[in-house]
Write an enzyme that holds these catalytic residues in place. Structure first.
Site, mmCIF file in Angstrom:
data_model
loop_
_atom_site.group_PDB
_atom_site.id
_atom_site.type_symbol
_atom_site.label_atom_id
_atom_site.label_comp_id
_atom_site.label_asym_id
_atom_site.label_seq_id
_atom_site.Cartn_x
_atom_site.Cartn_y
_atom_site.Cartn_z
ATOM 1 N N GLY A 1 -21.566 -19.326 -6.951
ATOM 2 C CA GLY A 1 -20.105 -19.381 -7.092
ATOM 3 C C GLY A 1 -19.543 -20.662 -6.510
ATOM 4 O O GLY A 1 -20.117 -21.279 -5.619
ATOM 5 N N LYS B 1 -36.374 -21.437 -4.750
ATOM 6 C CA LYS B 1 -35.680 -21.243 -3.467
ATOM 7 C C LYS B 1 -36.663 -20.863 -2.358
ATOM 8 O O LYS B 1 -36.556 -21.344 -1.230
ATOM 9 C CB LYS B 1 -34.579 -20.186 -3.630
ATOM 10 C CG LYS B 1 -33.421 -20.709 -4.504
ATOM 11 C CD LYS B 1 -32.493 -19.591 -4.954
ATOM 12 C CE LYS B 1 -31.332 -20.130 -5.773
ATOM 13 N NZ LYS B 1 -30.549 -19.077 -6.425
ATOM 14 N N THR C 1 -19.548 -25.897 -11.932
ATOM 15 C CA THR C 1 -19.038 -24.900 -10.990
ATOM 16 C C THR C 1 -19.082 -25.434 -9.561
ATOM 17 O O THR C 1 -18.086 -25.386 -8.827
ATOM 18 C CB THR C 1 -19.916 -23.620 -11.080
ATOM 19 O OG1 THR C 1 -19.943 -23.223 -12.428
ATOM 20 C CG2 THR C 1 -19.370 -22.509 -10.226
ATOM 21 N N VAL C 2 -20.242 -25.962 -9.152
ATOM 22 C CA VAL C 2 -20.411 -26.394 -7.759
ATOM 23 C C VAL C 2 -19.615 -27.669 -7.470
ATOM 24 O O VAL C 2 -18.867 -27.747 -6.482
ATOM 25 C CB VAL C 2 -21.911 -26.589 -7.431
ATOM 26 C CG1 VAL C 2 -22.090 -27.092 -6.006
ATOM 27 C CG2 VAL C 2 -22.682 -25.287 -7.646
#
Ligand code: HSE
Length: 411
Positions: A301, A204, A13-14
């Protein structure tokens, strides 16, 4: 015109988002950098997958072929897991390439080492895309830290968890159905435990801690829980008070000590994370000068995450400012003796004498279930749980000052 040559590791995706943006933004990049930007090699995992990559670009499963391409200046890494990414990036730094990574698991584990290695070699390492996808949180913190001390962060850092919690509440469905829906929508992985057990948000917040304090926190002192055990009736009970359950990664700094938690919290309507729904991420940070700041947007996304990587690319070739590090801090093992607010679901053997602020019940399939907002120390909460293993207890974020909806809700 000169060309900046890039090797791209990973075309999921990335990676495919980065490829698309570089193709669609050639003119803009030329204007910004005064150079062409070209992907010259792509490392893939599976040769059999169909991909639309220009035939002039070397596409290979062999990292050595990537390292043999002449004149590469930047390696963009968008693969998952600590390895093989760490080995590849270490070698890329040795070869003098600048590094951009979107890999939070790798950067949480090895970020310090890679930063040091890059500094020793005189190359740049950027990781905006590793935390909260398209939200420019790393750049914002770097900017703020020049004059502010950031004293608190409360954030929704896992889009999948937030989507699942929103679906359970909005659609009145079970956790299992909401998870299926997250998988069907392509948000959660086939093995979603990284998302729903809190690992992803944990990595994160570790990365944000390192940015703020210039070193690794003690991982064993971070309370990490996911959303796996959240049931529809917990959410309905919270709603009957006017609250929502959110998966919150928090970090707070006070008197030289820092506390980090990654777990579901009950949040009231006036809390800035209350309205963050669906796959969105949000970061609420408090600086000693600026006060409270909220950034909200797509945490994952193709194009949002690709955008963060391209911003990094532009920054690498334009001078980036240094930030000040807060030093001499300690990581606290929870605030065991301080009174805090908790949302307690279920009935206890001992009454909640003197602890309860508000209580409410819902009729859940013919059975009344009660929830209470209590004020207690972490030690008292542990005692309650020891005696009453069926209780479900969530920390409450914010102050329990708002009027509570008293109406009883029936199923
Ligand atoms: N699985 C992650 C999420 C993707 O759901 O937020 C972005 O890191």
């Amino acid at each position: 015109m000169e060309t900046i040559k890039i090797a791209l590791l990973g075309f999921g995706t990335v990676g495919s988002g980065v490829y698309e943006i570089i193709r669609s933004h050639q003119e803009r990049l030329r204007t910004l950098l005064g150079k062409n930007v070209e992907i010259v090699g792509v490392l893939i995992n599976d040769k059999t997958k169909e991909r639309h990559i220009d035939k002039d670009i070397l596409v290979t499963t062999d990292i050595e072929q990537i390292f043999e391409i002449p004149d590469v200046e930047v390696v963009i890494e968008a693969i998952v897991g600590v390895e093989p990414g760490f080995t590849y990036l270490s070698k890329a730094i040795d070869k003098g390439y600048h590094i951009i990574t979107a890999n939070k698991e790798l950067f949480a584990h090895k970020g310090q080492q890679l930063k040091q290695k890059a500094a020793d070699r005189g190359v740049r390492i950027s990781y905006e895309a590793s935390v909260a996808g398209g939200i420019p949180i790393i750049g914002t913190l770097r900017q703020l830290l020049q004059v502010n001390s950031v004293v608190q962060i409360e954030a929704i850092l896992n889009g999948t968890s937030n989507f699942i919690l929103s679906e359970i509440r909005g659609e009145e469905i079970s956790f299992e159905h909401a998870l299926q829906s997250a998988q069907q929508n392509g948000f959660a992985e086939a093995d979603p435990s990284n998302d729903i057990d809190g690992h992803d948000a944990f990595y994160k917040i570790v990365i944000l801690f390192e940015l703020l304090f210039g070193r690794q926190p003690k991982w064993e002192l971070i309370r990490r829980k996911g959303i796996r055990n959240i049931r529809l009736n917990h959410i309905r009970l919270a709603e009957s008070f006017g609250f929502r359950i959110k998966h919150v990664a928090s970090l707070s700094y006070e008197n030289g000590s820092v506390e980090i938690n990654v777990e579901p919290n009950v949040v009231p309507e006036d809390h800035p994370l209350y309205s963050v729904e669906g796959v969105d991420n949000a970061v609420v940070l408090t600086g000693d000068l600026i006060g409270e700041l909220k950034l909200q947007g797509p945490g994952a996304g193709k194009l949002p995450t690709g955008s963060a990587i391209i911003e990094d690319l532009v920054n690498i070739f334009n001078a980036e400012k240094q930030h000040r590090l807060v030093k001499d801090i300690d990581l606290k093992a929870g605030t065991a003796n301080e009174f805090q607010t908790w949302f307690v679901i279920g009935n206890a053997v001992d009454p909640f004498d003197g602890l309860t602020l508000f209580e409410n019940s819902i009729n859940d399939q013919g059975k009344f279930v009660t929830a209470r907002l209590i004020e207690a120390t972490e030690g008292q909460v542990k005692q309650l749980l020891n005696k009453n293993s069926d209780l479900v207890i969530y920390p409450f974020a914010g102050k329990p000052s708002q009027p509570i909806k008293k109406a009883f809700v029936s199923a």
